[in-house]
Design a protein around this motif. Sequence first.
Motif, short mmCIF file in Angstrom:
data_model
loop_
_atom_site.label_atom_id
_atom_site.label_comp_id
_atom_site.label_asym_id
_atom_site.label_seq_id
_atom_site.Cartn_x
_atom_site.Cartn_y
_atom_site.Cartn_z
N ARG A 45 0.86 -1.19 0.00
CA ARG A 45 0.00 0.00 0.00
C ARG A 45 0.90 1.24 0.00
O ARG A 45 2.12 1.14 0.06
CB ARG A 45 -0.88 0.01 1.25
CG ARG A 45 -1.71 -1.24 1.43
CD ARG A 45 -2.63 -1.13 2.62
NE ARG A 45 -3.65 -0.13 2.39
CZ ARG A 45 -4.56 0.22 3.30
NH1 ARG A 45 -4.56 -0.35 4.48
NH2 ARG A 45 -5.48 1.13 3.03
N SER A 91 0.58 2.33 11.55
CA SER A 91 1.16 3.66 11.73
C SER A 91 0.17 4.76 11.33
O SER A 91 0.41 5.94 11.61
CB SER A 91 2.45 3.81 10.93
OG SER A 91 3.38 2.86 11.36
N LEU A 119 7.71 -5.34 8.51
CA LEU A 119 6.31 -5.51 8.11
C LEU A 119 5.37 -5.44 9.31
O LEU A 119 4.26 -5.98 9.26
CB LEU A 119 6.14 -6.84 7.37
CG LEU A 119 6.94 -6.97 6.06
CD1 LEU A 119 6.85 -8.40 5.52
CD2 LEU A 119 6.44 -5.99 5.01
N THR A 179 -9.53 5.88 20.36
CA THR A 179 -8.82 4.60 20.14
C THR A 179 -8.98 3.72 21.37
O THR A 179 -9.01 4.22 22.50
CB THR A 179 -7.31 4.82 19.89
OG1 THR A 179 -6.70 5.36 21.07
CG2 THR A 179 -7.04 5.73 18.72
N PHE A 190 5.17 4.05 16.83
CA PHE A 190 5.13 5.36 16.19
C PHE A 190 6.21 6.26 16.80
O PHE A 190 6.90 7.01 16.12
CB PHE A 190 3.73 5.94 16.41
CG PHE A 190 3.45 7.19 15.64
CD1 PHE A 190 3.39 7.20 14.25
CD2 PHE A 190 3.22 8.38 16.32
CE1 PHE A 190 3.13 8.36 13.55
CE2 PHE A 190 2.95 9.55 15.63
CZ PHE A 190 2.91 9.54 14.24
C1 LIG Z 1 -5.06 1.74 18.62
C2 LIG Z 1 -3.56 1.96 18.61
C3 LIG Z 1 -3.02 3.10 19.22
C4 LIG Z 1 -1.64 3.31 19.21
N1 LIG Z 1 -1.13 4.48 19.71
C5 LIG Z 1 0.20 4.74 19.64
C6 LIG Z 1 0.74 5.99 20.06
O1 LIG Z 1 0.03 6.90 20.46
N2 LIG Z 1 2.08 6.17 20.01
C7 LIG Z 1 2.92 5.19 19.56
O2 LIG Z 1 4.14 5.39 19.56
N3 LIG Z 1 2.44 4.01 19.08
C8 LIG Z 1 1.11 3.77 19.11
N4 LIG Z 1 0.60 2.58 18.65
C9 LIG Z 1 1.53 1.55 18.15
C10 LIG Z 1 2.07 1.91 16.77
O3 LIG Z 1 1.03 2.34 15.93
C11 LIG Z 1 2.78 0.70 16.14
O4 LIG Z 1 3.72 0.18 17.06
C12 LIG Z 1 3.53 1.14 14.89
O5 LIG Z 1 2.68 1.81 14.00
C13 LIG Z 1 4.15 -0.05 14.19
O6 LIG Z 1 4.79 0.45 13.02
P1 LIG Z 1 5.36 -0.54 11.95
O7 LIG Z 1 6.02 0.28 10.91
O8 LIG Z 1 6.17 -1.59 12.63
O9 LIG Z 1 4.06 -1.30 11.38
P2 LIG Z 1 2.96 -0.83 10.32
O10 LIG Z 1 2.68 0.60 10.43
O11 LIG Z 1 1.84 -1.79 10.42
O12 LIG Z 1 3.70 -1.04 8.95
C14 LIG Z 1 3.89 -2.32 8.36
C15 LIG Z 1 3.80 -2.13 6.87
O13 LIG Z 1 4.03 -3.40 6.24
C16 LIG Z 1 3.20 -3.46 5.11
N5 LIG Z 1 3.02 -4.86 4.71
C17 LIG Z 1 2.51 -5.88 5.45
N6 LIG Z 1 2.54 -7.03 4.75
C18 LIG Z 1 3.08 -6.73 3.54
C19 LIG Z 1 3.37 -7.50 2.38
N7 LIG Z 1 3.13 -8.81 2.30
N8 LIG Z 1 3.93 -6.87 1.34
C20 LIG Z 1 4.21 -5.54 1.36
N9 LIG Z 1 3.94 -4.77 2.44
C21 LIG Z 1 3.38 -5.35 3.50
C22 LIG Z 1 1.92 -2.80 5.54
O14 LIG Z 1 1.15 -2.38 4.41
C23 LIG Z 1 2.43 -1.66 6.41
O15 LIG Z 1 2.56 -0.45 5.68
C24 LIG Z 1 -0.77 2.34 18.64
C25 LIG Z 1 -1.32 1.20 18.01
C26 LIG Z 1 -2.69 1.02 17.98
C27 LIG Z 1 -3.25 -0.19 17.28
#
Ligand SMILES: Cc1cc2nc3c(=O)[nH]c(=O)nc-3n(C[C@H](O)[C@H](O)[C@H](O)COP(=O)(O)OP(=O)(O)OC[C@H]3O[C@@H](n4cnc5c(N)ncnc54)[C@H](O)[C@@H]3O)c2cc1C
Length: 415
Positions: free
Chosen positions: A34, A41, A251, A309, A382
């Motif tokens: 995407r 995030s 991911l 949330t 985040f």
């Molecule tokens: C309700 C809620 C509230 C939160 N509040 C906070 C906050 O206030 N502050 C804070 O620091 N954290 C907060 N968090 C936690 C934070 O959002 C996550 O820890 C963080 O976004 C994780 O980031 P990431 O990049 O690891 O994962 P993601 O943002 O999920 O990124 C993973 C990426 O991998 C991609 N992907 C997956 N599979 C594939 C595939 N097969 N092929 C290609 N791409 C793929 C997805 O499309 C996505 O873009 C919160 C979480 C939730 C659910």
Amino acid sequence: MKHDAIVLGAGMVGVCCALHLQARGLSVALVDRRAPGMETSYGNAGIIQREAIAPYALDRDLGFLLSGMTNRRTDVRYHLGDAARLLGPLWSYYQNSAPEAYQKIAAEYETLIACSLETHEQLMHDANARHLVARRGYLTLYRSERDLHELFKVADERARQGVNHVKLSGVDVAQAEPSLVGRFAGAVRWTDPLAIRSPGDLVQAYARLFAQRRGTLHLGDAIALRQTDAGHWQVDAADDVLQAPQVVVALGPWTTDLTQRYGYTVPMIPKRGYHVHYAPQPLKPLNSTVIDGDHGFVVAPMKDGLRLTTGAELAMPDAPRTPGQIEAAEKIARRVYPLGQRVEREPWMGTRPCMPDMKPVFGAVPGVPGMWCAFGHGHQGFTLGPITGELLAAMVAGAPPRVDVQPFSPARFAA
Ligand SMILES: Cc1cc2nc3c(=O)[nH]c(=O)nc-3n(C[C@H](O)[C@H](O)[C@H](O)COP(=O)(O)OP(=O)(O)OC[C@H]3O[C@@H](n4cnc5c(N)ncnc54)[C@H](O)[C@@H]3O)c2cc1C
């Protein structure tokens, strides 16, 4: 196209890994199925949590554990069908939440959180994204004097570790947030954190910075990753076949779907969360992001309205949605916070990828040369994206990271 590194996943963590690898002089391709910042995030509460120097432990209080089993709390729920699968990781989470183990974990966690503001501030400056900061700080509110007293104790402990706050009485709360209905014993205003008005937009601003610095962004399925005969990594993106000697798997909750094909898996505890936006009421503004300590939800003023949330739902990321938790939270929130009409009918849902030891996982994937990972940031991914990217890039480049990275090593879960 040949690159020095491919980063899989363009959430906050992957985008920051890509930016920092680039800053070390590597040519980097960033791949996601995407656009950047559209999953976890995007949907979070948007707080850059400088105050969160200790991760969320499991409450070991018997009363909490028993009331949790009723599955009616607003802060924690679970899917009975997934309980057997999660029992092992939860047991380990419970053990890691015991005071002695937890103290060590929190000290390690703090080394990352301490870098969260400066690393975000630098990227926000470079990406011209300061306008996405809605305000400094947020409130944690309680209704009972006893809970407030405990919160004040935590705030005083954190103050000794350099976390700033202001204590608010019930009267102070009413003055700061006149639109709230009901009586609060008081609150803590954490003054260091940054509240972001659109978390997905911040990731996209960082991704644009990556592209301006000659990084390439591609749509593609990471699961199609393979190795060439020469041992390089290859991915078919929509617009190109990408190749590089190094790959970073970022991911989020889907990371081990890929790494398990190379023999690396971890006992993740998926803590799902929901959000819904509500139209703001012009005459009743909410001035700050608020964590409702009694009910475990957050109300955050954001670009798309007031975002509610939820706390954690223990269920596999692909298990059916059960919006009962957000509906219960909405019922309570409507009585207290100035929520207008729902903006979306269907709640958003995402998964916090949590580890049983509450720490993120980043570094070399054991036994897989040229494969790195960065995931498992749980409640604060985040916040921790930029420092993770910086430390991971140092490791990939063979330079000494400025923080001890051993506590976060993927090897701690290797079979
Ligand atoms: C309700 C809620 C509230 C939160 N509040 C906070 C906050 O206030 N502050 C804070 O620091 N954290 C907060 N968090 C936690 C934070 O959002 C996550 O820890 C963080 O976004 C994780 O980031 P990431 O990049 O690891 O994962 P993601 O943002 O999920 O990124 C993973 C990426 O991998 C991609 N992907 C997956 N599979 C594939 C595939 N097969 N092929 C290609 N791409 C793929 C997805 O499309 C996505 O873009 C919160 C979480 C939730 C659910």
